[in-house]
Design an enzyme around this catalytic site. Structure first.
Site, PDB file in Angstrom:
ATOM      1  N   LEU A  89       8.507  23.296  26.407  1.00 55.08           N
ATOM      2  CA  LEU A  89       9.381  23.085  27.560  1.00 55.08           C
ATOM      3  C   LEU A  89       8.721  22.205  28.614  1.00 55.08           C
ATOM      4  CD1 LEU A  89      10.869  26.669  28.081  1.00 55.08           C
ATOM      5  CD2 LEU A  89      11.622  24.848  26.529  1.00 55.08           C
ATOM      6  N   CYS A  90       9.546  21.470  29.340  1.00 60.17           N
ATOM      7  CA  CYS A  90       9.047  20.541  30.353  1.00 60.17           C
ATOM      8  C   CYS A  90       8.816  21.266  31.671  1.00 60.17           C
ATOM      9  CB  CYS A  90      10.040  19.387  30.521  1.00 60.17           C
ATOM     10  SG  CYS A  90       9.348  17.999  31.441  1.00 60.17           S
ATOM     11  N   THR A  91       7.907  22.258  31.618  1.00 64.97           N
ATOM     12  CA  THR A  91       7.508  23.006  32.810  1.00 64.97           C
ATOM     13  C   THR A  91       6.141  23.618  32.546  1.00 64.97           C
ATOM     14  OG1 THR A  91       7.922  24.991  34.167  1.00 64.97           O
ATOM     15  CG2 THR A  91       8.869  24.961  31.951  1.00 64.97           C
ATOM     16  N   LEU A 141      16.633  24.188  29.081  1.00 62.18           N
ATOM     17  CA  LEU A 141      16.237  22.880  28.585  1.00 62.18           C
ATOM     18  C   LEU A 141      16.855  22.503  27.237  1.00 62.18           C
ATOM     19  CD1 LEU A 141      12.532  22.612  29.754  1.00 62.18           C
ATOM     20  CD2 LEU A 141      14.504  21.388  30.632  1.00 62.18           C
TER      21      LEU A 141
END
Length: 421
Positions: A345-347, A385
């Protein structure tokens, strides 16, 4: 240990499955049900809490084993009905319910609810009257004090769950039911994830003491309590090695408690029931996922998996997720990595572990997380996402050679059952 070895072998045989995948072994579900049923007094009932895992095959195995369903949403009710339970076998719980879902549940034949306030009593009475049926309810109780040893406090604190014991004692008439909804019992769920038998017996003893006080307060208002739902809280390992415990001495301790605090309950036709989610299904599930990348960053080993908190970790938002250290599927060398294990995930919050001791890994290797059959996929951030959801794979260790069944995950339907007309 034998059961653990059987589950590991079953997962190892699935090296060709698409990943990520949750693998559920129905044989382990049956073993856990037999173990827990044997640890409870004869004549008591056992409810399965669908919130732990609503997979249809898991539900089918538990229905065949004799468990009844405990649901707390329209989606869970639909899953229970689809699995073959009848509406009159369902206990419908939850701290607040919309008129539409109660009305729909009544149309499907549900007649037993758990309620948490005078408003909920009046709501059920009104809607049962409009449906032309009689319903009954268990009054959920938030006791005065928490009990020791629990993993997550369910009583003795300010809570949306239940009516405070003191409130019921002060105003018993407000909880005594109406023309169409009858107060038939108490719902006394004290805590979750208790691993010591002494702690379990302690919470059940406290529940029965509270039940006696409330029975005496409600009796002058025409209430005759017939059902005592003592909850559960039976602990099981999550995302780490281990098996569901044997619970030695629990049956004997509960028999003594019931003989002392609810004498002659069998002869009087009283129902004593317990609930379980994680104990029944937690150890039956394994997550299999692939390594996407391995690198070094700022002197730290980084392992990125195709699964993160979107596939396992919904409880992380409530500070309930322990560090997760995956296991390599198949032969592995000694630990050489001191790795930060992350998902795709982009976190930066998508992290399972910051100091995992792992063998050398390469992109494409498969790793597993054991004992995630409860509060795994169904409690995770699957919509965040928009990554693909895992498949779910069902195996049955009681049927060697039977083909595994693979299905794509569907989000739980939220249409109220009973509204199809």
């Amino acid at each position: 240990m034998e059961a653990l070895a059987e589950r590991s072998a079953a997962v190892a045989d699935l090296a060709g499955i698409p990943t990520p995948a949750y693998v559920y072994d129905l044989a382990e579900v049956r073993r856990n049900h037999r173990r827990l049923d044997a640890a409870l007094p004869a004549g008591t009932g056992l409810l399965y809490s669908l919130k732990a895992n609503p997979h249809p095959d898991v539900l089918g195995a538990l229905r065949e084993a004799g468990a009844r369903p405990e649901v707390c949403s329209s989606g869970e009710l639909r899953a229970a009905l689809d699995a073959g339970w009848n509406g009159d076998q369902v206990l419908y719980t939850g701290p607040a319910k919309r008129d539409a879902e109660v009305a729909a549940a009544l149309r499907t034949g549900v007649r037993e609810f758990s309620v948490d306030s005078p408003h909920a009593v009046a709501q059920l009475d009104r809607l049962a009257g409009e449906a032309g049926v009689r319903a009954r309810y268990l009054l959920r109780v938030n006791d005065d004090q928490p009990v020791p040893g629990q993993g997550l406090a369910m009583t003795g604190v300010p809570s949306q769950f239940g009516a405070d014991t003191g409130w019921i004692l002060a105003e018993p008439a407000r909880f005594a039911g109406g023309e169409h909804a009858e107060a038939s019992g108490l719902h006394l769920y004290m805590g979750t994830n208790l691993t010591a038998v002494d702690d379990l017996i302690g919470q059940f003893g406290r529940a029965l003491d509270t039940a006696a006080r409330l029975r005496d307060a409600l009796a002058p208002h025409g209430v005759r309590l017939r059902t005592f739902d003592l909850g559960g809280g039976f602990g099981a390992p999550f995302a780490k090695e281990g098996t569901a415990g044997e619970l030695p001495g629990l049956r004997e301790g509960l028999e003594a408690l019931l003989a002392e605090k609810l004498p002659g309950w069998r002869e009087r036709g009283l129902d004593v029931v317990f609930e379980s989610g994680r104990y029944l299904v937690g150890t039956a599930g394994t997550l299999v996922t692939a390594v996407l990348d391995v690198k070094r960053s700022q002197g730290k080993d980084i392992v990125v998996l195709e699964s993160g908190i979107n596939h396992l970790g919904g409880m992380s938002g409530m500070r309930r997720l322990p560090p997760l250290s995956p296991h390599v599927l198949g032969p592995a060398g000694p630990p050489v990595l001191d790795a930060l294990v992350a998902g795709p995930l982009c976190t930066p919050l998508d992290t399972w572990h910051r100091t995992a001791k792992l063998p050398e890994l390469s992109p494409g290797d498969l790793v597993t997380v054991p004992n995630v059959g409860a509060y795994g996929l169904c409690a995770s951030l699957v919509a965040f996402l928009g990554h693909p959801l895992p498949v779910e794979v069902v195996v049955d260790g009681d049927r060697p050679g039977a083909p595994a069944r693979t299905s794509r995950v569907e989000l739980v339907r939220t249409t109220d059952p009973g509204n199809e007309e």
